[in-house]
Design an enzyme around this catalytic site. Sequence first.
Site, PDB file in Angstrom:
ATOM      1  N   ASP A 330      42.026  39.955  49.713  1.00 47.48           N
ATOM      2  CA  ASP A 330      42.447  38.062  50.136  1.00 47.48           C
ATOM      3  C   ASP A 330      43.164  37.408  49.723  1.00 47.48           C
ATOM      4  OD1 ASP A 330      39.634  38.326  51.046  1.00 47.48           O
ATOM      5  OD2 ASP A 330      38.547  37.782  49.311  1.00 47.48           O
ATOM      6  N   ASP A 612      34.431  38.035  48.512  1.00 49.15           N
ATOM      7  CA  ASP A 612      33.751  37.464  47.698  1.00 49.15           C
ATOM      8  C   ASP A 612      32.361  36.175  48.642  1.00 49.15           C
ATOM      9  OD1 ASP A 612      35.140  35.535  49.326  1.00 49.15           O
ATOM     10  OD2 ASP A 612      35.628  34.427  47.796  1.00 49.15           O
ATOM     11  N   ASP A 616      30.960  39.401  53.313  1.00 47.47           N
ATOM     12  CA  ASP A 616      31.974  40.480  52.920  1.00 47.47           C
ATOM     13  C   ASP A 616      30.600  41.676  52.267  1.00 47.47           C
ATOM     14  OD1 ASP A 616      33.629  38.935  53.356  1.00 47.47           O
ATOM     15  OD2 ASP A 616      34.135  38.168  51.093  1.00 47.47           O
TER      16      ASP A 616
HETATM   17  P1  ATP Z   1      41.166  34.212  51.965  1.00 50.80           P
HETATM   18  O1  ATP Z   1      40.013  34.849  53.190  1.00 50.80           O
HETATM   19  O2  ATP Z   1      42.392  35.292  51.691  1.00 50.80           O
HETATM   20  O3  ATP Z   1      40.140  33.908  51.118  1.00 50.80           O
HETATM   21  P2  ATP Z   1      40.872  31.680  53.010  1.00 50.80           P
HETATM   22  O4  ATP Z   1      39.786  31.268  51.666  1.00 50.80           O
HETATM   23  O5  ATP Z   1      41.471  30.767  53.775  1.00 50.80           O
HETATM   24  O6  ATP Z   1      41.393  33.491  52.618  1.00 50.80           O
HETATM   25  P3  ATP Z   1      38.046  31.467  54.580  1.00 50.80           P
HETATM   26  O7  ATP Z   1      37.501  31.041  53.653  1.00 50.80           O
HETATM   27  O8  ATP Z   1      37.462  32.553  55.450  1.00 50.80           O
HETATM   28  O9  ATP Z   1      39.220  32.177  54.230  1.00 50.80           O
HETATM   29  O10 ATP Z   1      38.834  30.213  55.525  1.00 50.80           O
HETATM   30  C1  ATP Z   1      38.673  30.152  56.513  1.00 50.80           C
HETATM   31  C2  ATP Z   1      39.693  29.114  57.128  1.00 50.80           C
HETATM   32  O11 ATP Z   1      38.705  27.816  57.167  1.00 50.80           O
HETATM   33  C3  ATP Z   1      40.657  28.875  56.043  1.00 50.80           C
HETATM   34  O12 ATP Z   1      42.168  28.584  56.400  1.00 50.80           O
HETATM   35  C4  ATP Z   1      40.749  26.818  56.612  1.00 50.80           C
HETATM   36  O13 ATP Z   1      40.988  26.443  57.740  1.00 50.80           O
HETATM   37  C5  ATP Z   1      38.866  26.784  57.217  1.00 50.80           C
HETATM   38  N1  ATP Z   1      38.867  26.308  55.954  1.00 50.80           N
HETATM   39  C6  ATP Z   1      37.831  27.152  55.027  1.00 50.80           C
HETATM   40  N2  ATP Z   1      36.980  26.241  53.535  1.00 50.80           N
HETATM   41  C7  ATP Z   1      36.853  25.470  54.312  1.00 50.80           C
HETATM   42  C8  ATP Z   1      36.393  24.437  54.434  1.00 50.80           C
HETATM   43  N3  ATP Z   1      35.202  24.005  52.832  1.00 50.80           N
HETATM   44  N4  ATP Z   1      35.192  23.450  55.059  1.00 50.80           N
HETATM   45  C9  ATP Z   1      36.399  23.186  56.197  1.00 50.80           C
HETATM   46  N5  ATP Z   1      37.070  24.240  56.861  1.00 50.80           N
HETATM   47  C10 ATP Z   1      37.680  25.087  56.074  1.00 50.80           C
END
Ligand code: ATP
Length: 901
Positions: A330, A612, A616
Amino acid sequence: MKIHHLTPEEALDSLGSGPNGLADTTIEGRLREFGFNRLEETRKKSQWLLFAGEFLHFFALILWLAAGLAFFAESQQPGEGMATLGYAILGVIAINGCFSFWQRVQAEQAIAALRKLLPNQVKVVRDGALCRILADELVPGDLLVLQEGDNVPADCRLLEAFNLRVNNSTITGESLPKGRDALPSAAEDLAQSRNILLAGTSVVAGEAKAVVFATGMHTEFGKIAHTLKTTIKGQSPLQRQIARLSRFVALLALLLGAAFFLIGQAIGLSFWENFMFAIGIIVANVPEGLLPTVTLALAMATQRMAKRNALIRNLPSVETLGSTTVICTDKTGTLTQNRMAVKQLFLDNRHCRPDELGRDSLRHHAEFLACAALCHDLKRVEGQHLLGDPMEVALVNLAHDQGMRVAYPKIGEVPFDTDRKRMSTLHDTPAGKRLYCKGALEMVLPLCSQIAVADQILPLDDAGRRTLQDALQTMADQGLRVLALAHRPLTDSVGADPEAAMIFSGLVGLEDPPRPEVADAITQCRIAGIKVIMVTGDHPHTAVAIARQIGLVQSDHPKVITGDRLKKLTPSQLQLALDAPEIVFARVGADQKMHIVEALQRKRQVVAVTGDGVNDAPALKKADIGIAMGLASTDVAKEAADMILLDDNFASIVAAIEEGRAVFDNIRKFLTYILTSNVPEVIPYLAFVLFKIPLPLTILQILAVDLGTDMLPALGLGVEKPDAAAMRKPPRSSQESLIDWRLLARAYGFLGLLEAAAAMAAFFFVLNAAGWDYGASLPRHDPLYLRATTACLTAIIVMQIANVFLCKQRQRGLLATPLLDNRLILAGVGVEIALILAIVYTPWGNLLFGTAPLGHEVWLFTLPFALGLLICEELRKWLVRRFAPFPRHVKSPVLRRSRRC
Ligand code: ATP
């Protein structure tokens, strides 16, 4: 009435609790009355049984048989020394059994200590404040706060539930998640009731508040749980390989014993002398210490890994880690610090910094700031501290800094999930109901029909949408994580989907700096031939910018595959795409992670994957090594993982791989050491048979080496710390066997022969000094014979002392090797010296092992041989380094391996 028939208020009341939870003062009394919330191991195997088991396994049985045969021989032919051999073998069984038991206890303690490192915490409301406590300390009446990914720690009755779905498979076996709510139920059975959550199940979606009514062994799970799941889950390929190898060596020992017996018979040795010899050969060659040493080596490695923040959940994973070829990681929190700070905004069609918003921002951007302040999943702990996603904390802080401190009650929510990539909350505001939404631009923009620009609400046309997309790219190219914010008033006439026809309020660019140690760890992976693939939910431009900052991407055109593109690839296209040397997956959902893992595994890669969230879990299970985050992971992800990172840091994965590689190397060092001494034990016998000389080494003396002096130093080699060179080699192939021709040639063909030469030379040195002539017979109790065999034994031990330091390294020279860093080896050498002195210079040592005190000239004679061994081995290592070194640098493990398969 049972608790599930009651209303939430009645249920709370019946447990002496209330909307503010229990008062702190009542907790102690309840703990005393109901006990801690933990399951007792009901059928733990008794330590005595385990101890007895150490004397009854396959190798021990061979030894019992040998002892029995020796005593039988003594009864048939008294006075041939067979009883001494019998007692010696019993001694060996006793020492071995105790030693193995000690090793097992050590290994178990090491693992138990690890389990304690990861306390299982839960969120409860006590005295009106939300706080985190250990799950062990829950008592009936406690008010639990649960959310997606949490394990249910005790049996509880729901008070509030929001889109709640639970996985009951641990209790009922059904794998489909079930919806749950807080309404009173008419069901007869507690477990079937919709308002009950049972300990051992997990929350798959939604949020809930529930009151605990049963803890520990009083829960339904406690009633059915007979044994606790242990962390040692079956045997690893390495352990299986060792078991096979040990059986093979034991068989070889039997054959060797039989062959020696037949040779002795053929050349006319006395039957009983011959018999005794055969038994001795068998006993000496049975590799009793091997299996427990492997377990201990693995357990010690897990402890070292824990010190480097990687917690192993099952022992065999240590070794799999060592052969990892690809890490899918990630981005947020693992490669980056997950310390979010708002760096840029895009409001009123222009970029600005938060500090440029000006004094009127509250008036001009009220809805934008209200969205930042309200649309989140954060919890306020102990009245003030905000608990949850750091990105949401950063948004709330942004709003607070601009003076927006509204706290309109939340009356509904569509929670965030990685597929929708957005979330919405519904609030009761003085101006009516309002929906606030935030998420990835491509998920929010299509749902907006208007845009807020400088106090005005304008229609959002195509040009406006393009402007926003360009703004997003500009921000993402700087490595910023970009969120789109939107809102809408909700009237009763709104249709079924509230997330539609929204007003776009602005973009927020958050900086999440890379962890400082990650760039080095990535370089280390490159050198170690491990491919690192970023798999993130974030925007491709942000992903590539961060990848570039940490050195994961160095070329101008890395391969970037988005989730949408991934959906269209066939399995073979994906497999081929994975050959690219630099590859980043962006905007992928959790289920797609699983496809990437599968494709890599089809390419025969050993894959480590981080994760996490609840979604996943399948990828974590499927991967060869599933890695969950200790800080950010849900309980479900932790449960599915083989390893947990205590600091969520990518660099800790690399440290764990280094330790994993060391385990395999250590067992090889251990094997080289113990196999070497077999040669100077067998050659004296062959010389005795072929050249008709007195027997240079008796069977009890062989046992003294194999089961006495060799034991501790060998064990010390089994727990060596990882060596810097371990990460300069390509990953070990999982097919690679523990013993290869290189190892055998070094132990038997080189080190062993040199030791044998020293042993034979010492034997003849004593004989010659006393004027013995070739062919003259020497009775078994002749003082000269006793001294000569003692010299042979002493030479072997002196050589083995030198050898243990040589075995620390396969290729590197002694000068470049830290010699005094392993306390077990040093202690082992100390014990080895004490033992040989006792064997040579004490009357009971002389009596037991048929030895006699030696003059200092014999020691002086053997020392140059030890020096010779050092010089010859140094020369061999130098030649190997020069002409046949291990490969130093590997470009792409995927390319290299796929070509091979
Ligand atoms: P990684 O997978 O590397 O941890 P990430 O945290 O960006 O990266 P996700 O958690 O899947 O991956 O989030 C994907 C997208 O969703 C983010 O890039 C963001 O645009 C949106 N996002 C993430 N968290 C939130 C939230 N709490 N509320 C609204 N949108 C969110």
